[in-house]
Write a protein that holds these residues in place. Structure first.
Motif, mmCIF file in Angstrom:
data_model
loop_
_atom_site.group_PDB
_atom_site.id
_atom_site.type_symbol
_atom_site.label_atom_id
_atom_site.label_comp_id
_atom_site.label_asym_id
_atom_site.label_seq_id
_atom_site.Cartn_x
_atom_site.Cartn_y
_atom_site.Cartn_z
ATOM 1 N N ARG A 164 -13.788 26.582 58.496
ATOM 2 C CA ARG A 164 -14.639 25.597 59.158
ATOM 3 C C ARG A 164 -14.291 25.453 60.635
ATOM 4 N NH1 ARG A 164 -11.297 22.554 55.690
ATOM 5 N NH2 ARG A 164 -9.764 21.493 56.956
ATOM 6 N N LEU B 177 -22.362 17.535 56.766
ATOM 7 C CA LEU B 177 -21.212 16.666 57.030
ATOM 8 C C LEU B 177 -21.687 15.265 57.429
ATOM 9 C CD1 LEU B 177 -18.107 16.482 57.302
ATOM 10 C CD2 LEU B 177 -18.390 17.023 59.709
ATOM 11 N N PRO C 25 -11.628 13.760 61.143
ATOM 12 C CA PRO C 25 -12.504 13.248 60.076
ATOM 13 C C PRO C 25 -13.234 14.360 59.329
ATOM 14 C CG PRO C 25 -12.749 11.910 62.028
ATOM 15 C CD PRO C 25 -11.842 13.041 62.401
ATOM 16 N N ALA C 26 -13.623 15.417 60.050
ATOM 17 C CA ALA C 26 -14.342 16.501 59.372
ATOM 18 C C ALA C 26 -13.499 17.094 58.248
ATOM 19 C CB ALA C 26 -14.694 17.597 60.374
ATOM 20 N N ASP C 27 -12.165 16.957 58.373
ATOM 21 C CA ASP C 27 -11.293 17.527 57.346
ATOM 22 C C ASP C 27 -11.254 16.672 56.094
ATOM 23 O OD1 ASP C 27 -10.494 19.557 59.077
ATOM 24 O OD2 ASP C 27 -8.991 18.259 59.992
ATOM 25 N N TYR C 28 -11.357 15.366 56.254
ATOM 26 C CA TYR C 28 -11.117 14.553 55.060
ATOM 27 C C TYR C 28 -12.338 13.829 54.509
ATOM 28 C CZ TYR C 28 -10.395 10.631 58.351
ATOM 29 O OH TYR C 28 -10.541 9.698 59.326
#
Lengths: 359, 559
Positions: A88, A136, B143-146
């Protein structure tokens, strides 16, 4: 291979810069190249996901890189820290650049055109960058909607989504760092403790220890296969670190609710032994107030009788063998005190009486 | 185009008002209203985008001076952002507002404002809990990770709460009140198509509270049903069964969906089987309530289409898949067969349930005899005993179509005189409404044709004309179409496939037999069904199989 590793290192730098004011010097070509690079690494991720040797080499490089970076500042740059992150990296880069106000207007427009080309672009929608960015955003909105309607924090630490997520993140980091670093993950954990807030940290620790498989008991180790004590599962490092920090361990046992500590102690015998030691210590600091007929503490920090009783009660409700161990401990302390059956002479006699036989 | 743009303008006014109302108050009523309108609003956003992308940003502002307000309010609405593809279309709309060549500070200001909105959509609703932010930052996570993990855990937490509800009813600390369950089902309407929500959708469907009334929001069922049929979500069978049991319109929709798929494709047993299996209806039908509804729907479809072969084929495939599922679930003893076929006598159903495959071929005629006698007794019994009459009997019989086919085949493969019972069974299965006199006539006719065909079989060689004559038509000089009913056609086709001497002339006879498209279609269906049945029975002779496939390919090529 070496050139791939170098590319990886260079891209990590680009990613680190992407959230700083330095991007003000970037032009549309720089942005395009950076995105191309990210796409290439995403391709590498897909291509070598099952290729153990290459994967390990890349992972090792990423971790050493990250450790170098994180040594320098208080909050390390959240960038490429493991192989999974390569999948990602274009998403992270795009998000950082889109949100970076330092990017000049014209450059930002060029970025926008590249990232959001609109409908009708070939390729499965979920797989395109714009599709994944929108997905997302949708998930973030979903979290928000759920928090407003329907979701409630759970009193059960390991079921609470926020604590569980933090615990999973922590275990993930510990796994990445395990073994590869001489001093272990202690620095990371101590840093988190110092930075606080400590109550949240303690709860996350508890959740992480409850998420992990139970530590093997000594007798089980001999008889059956049990859970192999493999390094790199995160919680071993966590437990070892916690057992080595007496002040944090005391805070862990004292500040977390009785039920939570009992649950963790039930999972990890090493911790249950320390917990019992602390409880014994706290009990010995209480004395019997003859006039009022209650156990009281001399100092203000002393653990009050009610709390002590509550903690033992939780332990006695734990599944065996913990509950039996606790009873045995109480009986032996009572014996050391003279084995009185009359209340008011030994706190252990009184606790055993209060807990009753069935508890 | 002008028409469209007028339509868009009036829609614009409508949605501007709606979004403002939603923006001003977040009450249960406004939320309900939002959820109700989301699909239409998404459509509007899409139209808006189609219009905007054709204009430059100045024209956009001229045409829609308040568009900034509209989009800003949309960006702030988490319901809209969480719904389906709305967030993506919204981003595209915002991109259209950007002025690529800003001329003055006003343009730049507007661009900067739009940039802010875009960032908001992408990183909206940052977690406002300080501890979490600090902790994750300390670990080096963005934040994109979790967020994906967090969402998964929230869903799991809700699922475990619901399960606890289900298991312990009222006696639990963490009981979810019916109001909360209802509210949850309401917000799920917009989140259903997020794969993360599948466990929650499943838990909502399978967990019943203690309330006598339905607690789930009706639109929730509609949304799940639609997403399931469009394959936007995958649910375990148990959850689908709950959906259909709790919400009858969903089951009806599933049946309609199956019919639509069958109608829109060529009749082909393998394809029918795929559609039927795909629908999950056979597994779900293990629950008698679902079976009864599905079965009744089939009966209506048969009546409406006057016994269309496609529907007959579907019922047979469905029954086969259903019996398979029943066996897998080992529920034979949980519900008596009567529960599934209350209109047919249990002994008849038991006899029909015996699959020809499970009986030695030598004993097939016995089974046929038995089934025929039972059916005849019921059909000819004027009092119509405790079970349904002839039409119910016939409906039960056609579920297990294999026996009618075995009957037709058996007649041609035995040298002896055709048994009366088998002749009756064939005549009944082809025209159940006939009176006894008419049926006797049919039986006579079949018997005569059979006799002639068997005679041909014994002769050293025969031509297509001979077969035509055997079918009961005079031998004329010029070949003319072979006119006969479907039952005789079926006998002739079986003869062509089984008689070694007929293989060479099969093509010619079929050409004579099929002067119309309709009959060609019927013959194609028969060949396809026969091949399918042989595959399941593993009985085909290689030569017959080869011939049937060749004929089928030939006929399909003609259509």
């Amino acid at each position: 291979m070496e050139s791939l590793l170098q590319q990886l290192a260079r891209f990590s730098e680009v990613l680190a810069v992407s959230r700083t004011p330095h991007v003000s010097t970037w032009d549309p070509a720089t942005v395009r190249r950076a995105l191309q690079w990210a796409r290439y690494l995403r391709h590498v991720h897909r291509r070598f996901g099952r290729h153990a040797r290459i994967r390990t080499a890349l992972e090792r490089r990423l971790q050493s890189q990250w450790r170098q970076d994180s040594g320098s500042g208080p909050a390390p740059d959240p960038g490429l820290t493991n192989f999974q992150a390569l999948g990602r990296c274009d998403l992270v880069l795009a998000l950082r650049l889109l949100q970076n106000r330092a990017l000049r207007e014209a450059v930002w427009h060029a970025l926008l055109q590249q990232v959001f080309p609109g409908p009708g672009v070939p390729g499965a929608d979920e797989d395109t960058l714009q599709g994944r960015l929108a997905h997302l955003a949708r998930r973030r909105a979903a979290v928000h909607v759920l928090r407003l309607h329907g979701y409630q924090e759970s009193p059960v630490v390991q079921e609470d989504a926020l604590l569980k997520t933090q615990a999973e993140l922590l275990l993930g980091r510990l796994r990445e760092r395990a073994g590869a670093q001489a001093e272990g993950p202690g620095g990371l954990l101590s840093g988190l403790w110092e930075r606080g807030p400590q109550d949240n940290f303690l709860k996350v620790l508890a959740a992480a220890l409850l998420l992990s498989p139970p530590s093997p008991r000594p007798q089980e180790e001999e008889t059956g296969p049990g859970t192999p004590n493999t390094p790199g599962e995160g919680h071993h490092e966590l437990l070892r670190w916690l057992l080595g920090k007496s002040d944090i361990l005391a805070a862990f046992c004292r500040r977390l609710p009785a039920g939570v500590v009992a649950a963790v102690a039930g999972r990890h015998p090493e911790l249950s032994r320390v917990y019992l030691g602390l409880l014994a210590d706290w009990g010995r600091h209480l004395h019997y107030d003859l006039q009022r007929g209650v156990w009281v503490g001399a100092e203000s920090q002393a653990v009050p009788w009610e709390e002590l009783y509550g903690r033992f009660q939780s332990l006695c409700q734990a599944p065996p063998p913990l509950k039996d161990e606790v009873r045995t401990a109480l009986e032996s302390w009572k014996a050391q005190d003279g084995d009185f059956e009359v209340p008011g002479l030994s706190i252990w006699t009184d606790l055993l009486l209060a807990l009753g036989t069935g508890a | 185009m002008a028409q469209d743009s007028v339509g868009l303008s009036s829609d614009y006014q409508f949605w501007m008002q709606k979004v403002s109302t939603w923006d001003q108050a977040s009450t249960v009523e406004t939320q309900q209203d939002t959820c109700l309108h989301l699909p239409r609003f998404q459509e509007f956003l899409r139209q808006m985008y189609e219009a905007l992308k054709e204009m430059d940003s100045n024209t956009v502002i001229e045409r829609f001076p308040t568009i900034g307000q509209l989009l800003a309010k949309t960006c702030r609405n988490p319901f809209i952002l969480a719904y389906d593809e709305s967030q993506k279309i919204l981003i595209w709309c915002l991109c259209c507002l950007i002025n690529k060549e800003p001329q003055n500070s006003g343009d730049s200001k507007l661009n900067s404002w739009t940039r802010g909105l875009l960032c908001h959509v992408l990183s909206a609703f940052r977690f406002d809990i300080r501890e979490v932010g600090l902790f994750t930052q300390g670990l080096g996570y963005a934040p994109a990770d979790y967020y994906p993990g967090l969402l998964k855990n929230m869903v799991l937490s809700l699922v475990s709460e619901l399960r606890e509800n289900h298991l312990n009813g009222f006696n639990t600390q963490r009981r979810m009140t019916p109001e909360r369950v209802r509210a949850l089902s309401r917000v799920c309407v917009l989140l259903i198509t997020l794969p993360d929500f599948e466990p929650l959708v499943e838990a909502l469907l399978t967990c019943h509270g203690c309330e006598p009334q339905e607690v789930l929001w009706p639109e929730f069922f509609d949304a799940v049903s639609e997403a399931f049929l469009l394959k936007k979500i995958s649910l375990p069978t148990s959850a689908v069964v709950c959906l259909w049991l709790r919400h009858l319109p969903s089951l009806e929709k599933a049946m309609l969906h199956l019919f639509e798929k069958l109608i829109s494709s060529e009749r082909n047993f393998l394809r029918i089987e795929r559609f039927v299996r795909d629908s999950l209806l056979p597994e779900a039908a293990c629950h008698p309530a679902i079976f009864r509804i599905v079965d009744e729907t089939f009966r209506y479809a048969l009546l409406e289409t006057d016994g269309a072969p496609e529907i007959l084929a579907t019922i047979q495939v469905f029954t086969r898949c259903f019996l398979e599922a029943l066996e897998k679930e080992n529920k034979q003893f949980k519900f008596a067969l009567r529960t599934y076929f209350p209109y047919a006598s249990p002994s008849l159903v038991t006899a029909l349930l015996q699959h020809p495959k499970d009986i030695p071929q030598g004993l097939w005629h016995q089974s046929l005899q038995h089934i025929s006698e039972m059916l005849r007794e019921i059909v000819e019994d004027q009092t119509h005993g405790s079970y349904g009459g002839p039409s119910d009997c016939w409906f039960a019989f056609i579920h297990f179509g294999g026996w009618a086919d075995v009957a037709a085949e058996q007649l041609l493969r035995s040298e002896a005189d055709p048994p009366e019972a088998v002749l009756w069974l064939l005549a009944f299965s082809y025209s159940p409404r006939d009176g006894s006199q008419q049926r006797a006539q049919t039986m006579e006719e079949v018997k005569a044709v059979l006799g002639r065909l068997l005679k041909l079989l014994r002769s050293p060689g025969f031509s297509a004309r001979d077969v035509q004559a055997a079918a009961g038509q005079s031998r004329e000089e010029a070949p003319r179409p072979l006119e006969c009913g479907p039952l005789i056609r079926r006998l002739l086709l079986n003869f062509l496939l089984w008689a070694p001497g007929a293989h060479a002339i099969a093509q010619e006879v079929i050409t004579l037999m099929a002067p119309t498209r309709e009959i060609t279609h019927e013959i194609t269906g028969f060949l396809d069904q026969t091949l399918y049945r042989w595959d399941h029975l593993c009985t085909a002779a290689p030569a017959s199989r080869k011939l049937a496939s060749e004929l089928l390919t030939e006929l399909r090529g003609q259509v």
